[in-house]
Design a protein around this motif. Structure first.
Motif, mmCIF file in Angstrom:
data_model
loop_
_atom_site.group_PDB
_atom_site.id
_atom_site.type_symbol
_atom_site.label_atom_id
_atom_site.label_comp_id
_atom_site.label_asym_id
_atom_site.label_seq_id
_atom_site.Cartn_x
_atom_site.Cartn_y
_atom_site.Cartn_z
ATOM 1 N N ILE A 16 0.878 -1.157 0.000
ATOM 2 C CA ILE A 16 0.000 0.000 0.000
ATOM 3 C C ILE A 16 0.919 1.211 0.000
ATOM 4 O O ILE A 16 2.096 1.106 0.344
ATOM 5 C CB ILE A 16 -0.985 0.038 1.191
ATOM 6 C CG1 ILE A 16 -0.227 0.139 2.509
ATOM 7 C CG2 ILE A 16 -1.910 -1.144 1.175
ATOM 8 C CD1 ILE A 16 -1.131 0.459 3.674
ATOM 9 N N TYR A 17 0.405 2.331 -0.387
ATOM 10 C CA TYR A 17 1.227 3.515 -0.516
ATOM 11 C C TYR A 17 0.620 4.672 0.266
ATOM 12 O O TYR A 17 -0.590 4.889 0.225
ATOM 13 C CB TYR A 17 1.356 3.927 -1.987
ATOM 14 C CG TYR A 17 2.054 2.887 -2.820
ATOM 15 C CD1 TYR A 17 3.430 2.891 -2.947
ATOM 16 C CD2 TYR A 17 1.334 1.888 -3.465
ATOM 17 C CE1 TYR A 17 4.077 1.931 -3.708
ATOM 18 C CE2 TYR A 17 1.966 0.926 -4.222
ATOM 19 C CZ TYR A 17 3.346 0.956 -4.334
ATOM 20 O OH TYR A 17 3.984 -0.001 -5.081
ATOM 21 N N ARG A 18 1.464 5.399 0.971
ATOM 22 C CA ARG A 18 1.046 6.634 1.605
ATOM 23 C C ARG A 18 1.310 7.775 0.633
ATOM 24 O O ARG A 18 2.347 7.802 -0.024
ATOM 25 C CB ARG A 18 1.849 6.892 2.870
ATOM 26 C CG ARG A 18 1.522 5.970 3.986
ATOM 27 C CD ARG A 18 2.281 6.361 5.232
ATOM 28 N NE ARG A 18 1.949 5.429 6.296
ATOM 29 C CZ ARG A 18 2.814 4.992 7.190
ATOM 30 N NH1 ARG A 18 4.050 5.419 7.170
ATOM 31 N NH2 ARG A 18 2.435 4.152 8.117
ATOM 32 N N ILE A 19 0.390 8.705 0.570
ATOM 33 C CA ILE A 19 0.620 9.931 -0.190
ATOM 34 C C ILE A 19 1.170 10.933 0.803
ATOM 35 O O ILE A 19 0.510 11.242 1.801
ATOM 36 C CB ILE A 19 -0.677 10.437 -0.838
ATOM 37 C CG1 ILE A 19 -1.267 9.369 -1.759
ATOM 38 C CG2 ILE A 19 -0.417 11.719 -1.614
ATOM 39 C CD1 ILE A 19 -2.649 9.695 -2.266
ATOM 40 N N GLY A 37 -2.506 11.255 2.832
ATOM 41 C CA GLY A 37 -3.464 10.269 2.359
ATOM 42 C C GLY A 37 -2.812 8.920 2.141
ATOM 43 O O GLY A 37 -1.633 8.738 2.447
ATOM 44 N N PHE A 38 -3.592 7.967 1.629
ATOM 45 C CA PHE A 38 -3.018 6.689 1.253
ATOM 46 C C PHE A 38 -3.745 6.131 0.040
ATOM 47 O O PHE A 38 -4.849 6.544 -0.294
ATOM 48 C CB PHE A 38 -3.021 5.687 2.415
ATOM 49 C CG PHE A 38 -4.348 5.023 2.678
ATOM 50 C CD1 PHE A 38 -4.696 3.860 2.015
ATOM 51 C CD2 PHE A 38 -5.236 5.550 3.590
ATOM 52 C CE1 PHE A 38 -5.911 3.245 2.252
ATOM 53 C CE2 PHE A 38 -6.448 4.941 3.831
ATOM 54 C CZ PHE A 38 -6.788 3.788 3.162
ATOM 55 N N TYR A 39 -3.096 5.192 -0.625
ATOM 56 C CA TYR A 39 -3.625 4.547 -1.821
ATOM 57 C C TYR A 39 -3.366 3.054 -1.723
ATOM 58 O O TYR A 39 -2.240 2.629 -1.485
ATOM 59 C CB TYR A 39 -2.970 5.134 -3.070
ATOM 60 C CG TYR A 39 -3.283 4.394 -4.343
ATOM 61 C CD1 TYR A 39 -4.582 4.323 -4.825
ATOM 62 C CD2 TYR A 39 -2.287 3.761 -5.065
ATOM 63 C CE1 TYR A 39 -4.874 3.645 -5.988
ATOM 64 C CE2 TYR A 39 -2.561 3.088 -6.236
ATOM 65 C CZ TYR A 39 -3.869 3.031 -6.690
ATOM 66 O OH TYR A 39 -4.155 2.356 -7.840
ATOM 67 N N SER A 48 -7.797 10.639 1.144
ATOM 68 C CA SER A 48 -6.969 11.834 1.076
ATOM 69 C C SER A 48 -7.452 12.882 2.069
ATOM 70 O O SER A 48 -8.657 13.073 2.237
ATOM 71 C CB SER A 48 -6.964 12.414 -0.337
ATOM 72 O OG SER A 48 -8.274 12.665 -0.753
ATOM 73 N N ASN A 49 -6.521 13.528 2.706
ATOM 74 C CA ASN A 49 -6.801 14.640 3.604
ATOM 75 C C ASN A 49 -6.859 15.885 2.725
ATOM 76 O O ASN A 49 -5.841 16.467 2.384
ATOM 77 C CB ASN A 49 -5.705 14.739 4.663
ATOM 78 C CG ASN A 49 -5.973 15.817 5.670
ATOM 79 O OD1 ASN A 49 -6.864 16.643 5.507
ATOM 80 N ND2 ASN A 49 -5.175 15.805 6.729
ATOM 81 N N VAL A 67 0.726 10.430 -8.462
ATOM 82 C CA VAL A 67 -0.161 11.077 -7.495
ATOM 83 C C VAL A 67 -1.172 11.958 -8.221
ATOM 84 O O VAL A 67 -2.349 12.002 -7.865
ATOM 85 C CB VAL A 67 0.640 11.880 -6.453
ATOM 86 C CG1 VAL A 67 -0.271 12.698 -5.569
ATOM 87 C CG2 VAL A 67 1.489 10.946 -5.612
ATOM 88 N N TYR A 68 -0.729 12.646 -9.262
ATOM 89 C CA TYR A 68 -1.640 13.463 -10.060
ATOM 90 C C TYR A 68 -2.753 12.601 -10.650
ATOM 91 O O TYR A 68 -3.928 12.962 -10.598
ATOM 92 C CB TYR A 68 -0.864 14.172 -11.172
ATOM 93 C CG TYR A 68 -1.745 14.979 -12.084
ATOM 94 C CD1 TYR A 68 -2.159 16.260 -11.726
ATOM 95 C CD2 TYR A 68 -2.171 14.476 -13.312
ATOM 96 C CE1 TYR A 68 -2.973 17.006 -12.559
ATOM 97 C CE2 TYR A 68 -2.982 15.209 -14.146
ATOM 98 C CZ TYR A 68 -3.374 16.479 -13.774
ATOM 99 O OH TYR A 68 -4.189 17.213 -14.596
ATOM 100 N N ASP A 69 -2.404 11.433 -11.196
ATOM 101 C CA ASP A 69 -3.400 10.534 -11.781
ATOM 102 C C ASP A 69 -4.369 9.999 -10.721
ATOM 103 O O ASP A 69 -5.560 9.888 -10.963
ATOM 104 C CB ASP A 69 -2.720 9.372 -12.501
ATOM 105 C CG ASP A 69 -1.997 9.818 -13.759
ATOM 106 O OD1 ASP A 69 -2.345 10.899 -14.291
ATOM 107 O OD2 ASP A 69 -1.093 9.098 -14.205
#
Length: 94
Positions: A16-19, A37-39, A48-49, A67-69
């Motif tokens: 999993i990924y944190r933004i 946030g996370f993905y 997303s915060n 992240v943009y996508d």
């Protein structure tokens, strides 16, 4: 310069990924300024915060392409009147 980018977490084969907002000179697993946030690509979930993301975008942070996508698919830019030109510099729409 600050960027919004992904930071990998989770175990092997279950990433999993944190933004995060992070300095450009830091490595991927380096110290972040703030988690925004996370993905989860396996379950296709995004959290997303919004206030934190807007804060960093207004201060000049640039999201990476991924992240943009992710934010575009979550319709973040439509909802908050924020868009990017082809070089992904932030502009405010009237």
């Amino acid at each position: 310069m600050v960027k919004l980018r992904l930071k990998r977490c989770g175990r092997k084969q279950r990433a999993i990924y944190r933004i995060v907002a992070i300095d450009v000179r830091s490595r991927r697993e380096g110290r972040d300024l703030q988690r925004v946030g996370f993905y989860d690509p396996i379950k296709n979930r995004t959290y997303s915060n919004v206030s934190a993301i807007l804060y960093f975008l207004e201060k000049g942070a640039q999201p990476t392409g991924t992240v943009y996508d992710i934010l575009r698919k979550a319709e973040f830019f439509k909802e908050f009147q924020v868009s990017f030109d082809k070089k992904r510099k932030v502009t405010q729409e009237s």
